[in-house]
Design an enzyme around this catalytic site. Structure first.
Site, PDB file in Angstrom:
ATOM      1  CG  ASP A 142      -2.320   0.387   0.807  1.00  0.00           C
ATOM      2  OD1 ASP A 142      -2.556   0.777  -0.083  1.00  0.00           O
ATOM      3  OD2 ASP A 142      -3.194   0.690   1.952  1.00  0.00           O
TER       4      ASP A 142
ATOM      5  CG  ASP B  95      -7.963   0.560   2.886  1.00  0.00           C
ATOM      6  OD1 ASP B  95      -7.028  -0.206   3.068  1.00  0.00           O
ATOM      7  OD2 ASP B  95      -8.548   1.353   2.262  1.00  0.00           O
TER       8      ASP B  95
END
Length: 482
Positions: free
Chosen positions: A333, A393
């Site tokens: 990420d 997420d």
């Protein structure tokens, strides 16, 4: 858009009048716009998009008198157009652009006499204005202050935390059923047929992260083709996930259990109708996915079902695998958000470009929870009208929460791991939103969610003197043998 953003408020001539807002870009050093409609003056819009207004001879005399005028971009500068429009009596100059809106800049010192408000607007918005409001339109310009807080984040927060909590709880229920099946030899075969879980080993985790990296890079370079593949996969996977979620609820209802037999297999009629409903929901979303007014609701429902089913189906065998998965995806990420701008030619983040649709592609990846921004501001019109949270997420920390819940079930620890990890996820989400508000730029949420959940789980295991067992997991989780 790196420029001053404002709002064009348009009103039709019908009774009652139909109104609509559009994004504009202006230069605050040239023009000072009112902060609200209370101090704004409306002008009749004159559509002159057939001209670029680089010469006063392009329009008849008196046509612009006391009006708001919209013309096309051309070879002459913004201020040259403004001087001509001002000399012809116009009160507002709108410049329509078919390309992406950019900041308005020019040498103002040579045009000190120009006081006409100048704004850049999308050409498609002018077309929409004529179609929606009619030919007689009154417009005004204003620039409201930015809101202090985006309340759509509260909705995003509730969706994310409830999905993680529910997914972890569901995984614990499945784990309890598995343990009961082991204790009862007569139920083993039946339970094994129902078992649909996939266990992630450390090697599988590394392979999974490598696939994520390759897929993201491929999307960056071949987005306009692969986006339709992702949409198709999402429709199929979300329909199956919605079916699994609703079937678990329907199974608890003791009525309507009539069955039919086909090809030596028996199935409940209500499950057939449920499958048809879930398929129809995915198809309706696919057809109307670009309808901003309500399609986001259906996408969020399908997305939540997808996340729930993913968290319940994928099993982490131990805390070691959780650390490897969450750690690698955290690096993934951060790299694709913060590091790739130094590598790409246009200086843009690969993650952000793919999420927004590279090169202005109108099709967006359906891998996010979308909630319309609830505040009224220019940035809502000009930038993103939705607040977004990626499925990753929710799913990635959710797998750790699910492991904590299963570990609670196996050790009869009164849900202490599950509750603490869920609270840590909520704290990580709040921290993400705080940093987002302070930095005014997209954040890799895993940068805050992963440390919060991993550290909290580790502290709980250490305080309970169960770290070794928590790290290695149980022999049952690694793989059951009859």
């Amino acid at each position: 858009v790196a420029a001053d953003e404002g709002i064009l408020h348009a009103s039709g001539s019908t009774v009652p009048p139909v109104t609509k807002d559009y994004c504009i870009i202006y230069n605050s050093k040239w023009t000072s716009l009112p902060k609200s409609l209370d101090n704004a003056t409306f002008r009749t819009l004159e559509n002159l998009t057939s001209t670029v207004l680089c010469s006063s001879s392009e329009v008849p005399s008196g046509l612009m008198k006391d009006k708001a005028v919209v013309v096309m971009r051309g070879n002459c500068t913004f201020l040259e157009k403004a001087r001509i429009a001002q000399n012809l009596g116009a009160k507002i100059l709108l410049i329509a652009s078919k390309s992406r809106l950019s900041s308005i800049s020019d040498n103002k010192t040579d045009f000190e006499d120009v006081t006409l408000p100048i704004a850049l607007i999308r050409y498609n918005d002018i077309v929409d204005m004529q179609q929606t409001l009619g030919k007689e339109v009154n417009v005004t310009l204003y620039s409201p202050p930015l809101p202090q807080f985006d309340y759509s984040m509260v909705v995003i927060f509730l969706i994310a935390v409830s999905t993680v909590a529910l997914g972890g709880y569901w995984s614990g229920v499945a784990e309890l059923e598995n343990l009961k099946a082991i204790a009862s030899p007569g139920e083993r075969e039946t339970r094994r047929k129902k078992e649909e879980n996939v266990t992630f080993t450390p090697v599988t985790v590394i392979f999974f992260v490598a696939i994520c990296c390759v897929m993201l890079v491929l999307l960056y370079f071949f987005y306009k083709w692969l986006v339709y593949v992702i949409i198709s996969v999402f429709c199929l996977a979300s329909a199956m996930s919605l079916y699994n979620c609703l079937a678990a609820l329907v199974g608890e209802i003791p009525i309507g259990q009539c069955r039919i037999t086909c090809c030596n297999k028996t199935i409940e009629v209500r499950l057939i109708f449920l499958a048809m409903f879930c398929t129809a929901a995915a198809v309706v979303w696919a057809v109307f996915r670009n309808e901003d007014r309500w399609a986001w609701i259906l996408q969020d429902i399908l997305g939540v079902a997808f996340c729930l089913n993913f968290i319940k189906t994928l099993k982490m065998p131990n805390f070691k695998s959780c650390v490897i998965l969450l750690g690698l995806l955290l690096l993934y990420d951060v790299f694709f958000v913060f590091i790739t701008p130094f590598i790409t030619k246009n200086g843009a983040s690969i993650m952000v470009e793919v999420a927004a649709g590279p090169f202005g592609n109108s099709e967006k990846l359906p891998v996010v929870i979308r909630v319309p921004r609830l505040e009224h501001s220019a940035s809502t019109l000009c930038d993103l009208p939705f607040s977004l949270l990626g499925f990753g997420d929710i799913i990635v920390p959710g797998l750790l929460v699910a492991y904590c819940r299963r570990f609670d079930v196996q050790t009869s620890s009164s849900s202490v791991y599950y509750i603490s990890c869920t609270i840590a996820y909520a704290v990580g989400m709040v921290l993400t939103f705080v940093v987002l508000a302070l930095m005014k730029m997209g954040q890799p949420a895993l940068l805050y969610l992963v440390p919060c959940t991993l550290i909290t789980s580790s502290i709980v295991a250490w305080r309970r003197k169960e770290m070794k067992k928590f790290w290695k997991g149980s022999s049952y989780q690694v793989g059951w043998r009859p």
